[in-house]
Scaffold this motif. Structure first.
Motif, mmCIF file in Angstrom:
data_model
loop_
_atom_site.group_PDB
_atom_site.id
_atom_site.type_symbol
_atom_site.label_atom_id
_atom_site.label_comp_id
_atom_site.label_asym_id
_atom_site.label_seq_id
_atom_site.Cartn_x
_atom_site.Cartn_y
_atom_site.Cartn_z
ATOM 1 N N SER A 69 0.833 -1.208 0.000
ATOM 2 C CA SER A 69 0.000 0.000 0.000
ATOM 3 C C SER A 69 0.868 1.257 0.000
ATOM 4 O O SER A 69 0.561 2.233 -0.696
ATOM 5 C CB SER A 69 -0.916 0.007 1.222
ATOM 6 O OG SER A 69 -1.748 -1.118 1.216
ATOM 7 N N ALA A 70 1.943 1.237 0.768
ATOM 8 C CA ALA A 70 2.839 2.391 0.812
ATOM 9 C C ALA A 70 3.496 2.620 -0.551
ATOM 10 O O ALA A 70 3.639 3.773 -0.983
ATOM 11 C CB ALA A 70 3.908 2.188 1.881
ATOM 12 N N VAL A 73 0.920 4.319 -2.694
ATOM 13 C CA VAL A 73 0.707 5.718 -2.295
ATOM 14 C C VAL A 73 1.872 6.592 -2.760
ATOM 15 O O VAL A 73 1.665 7.689 -3.285
ATOM 16 C CB VAL A 73 0.511 5.819 -0.763
ATOM 17 C CG1 VAL A 73 0.576 7.253 -0.293
ATOM 18 C CG2 VAL A 73 -0.805 5.182 -0.363
ATOM 19 N N GLY A 77 1.556 9.498 -5.483
ATOM 20 C CA GLY A 77 1.960 10.866 -5.119
ATOM 21 C C GLY A 77 2.988 11.438 -6.083
ATOM 22 O O GLY A 77 2.888 12.599 -6.476
#
Length: 85
Positions: A69-70, A73, A77
């Motif tokens: 998930s990181a 993200v 971004g």
């Protein structure tokens, strides 16, 4: 303690790693002088996700759902910030 220090100082891999750090810093500086910072910073932000992806596929390192998930993200971004420019 001195045995560990001597082992580190006499290890060829430690010296090779130090040399690679110096080479990468020189390459980063050279890239910064030729490319805009708005391109270099998103590229630098992608280093961590790329490292995790290579570790997963090449070294068979486990990647948890939180880590995946990181990665998504961070990548989203970077894409969003790059699109804004």
């Amino acid at each position: 303690m001195s045995r560990f220090i001597w082992a580190a100082v006499s290890d060829v891999w430690v010296w090779a790693g130090g040399a690679l750090i110096i080479v990468s810093a020189a390459m980063w500086y050279a890239a910064l002088t030729r490319l805009p910072l708005s391109f270099m910073m998103p590229a630098a932000a992608l280093i961590a996700p790329i490292t995790v992806i290579f570790a997963y596929f090449l070294l068979r390192e486990p990647v948890s759902l939180g880590q995946a998930s990181a990665i998504l993200v961070i990548t989203a971004g970077v894409a969003w910030l790059s699109y804004q420019q």
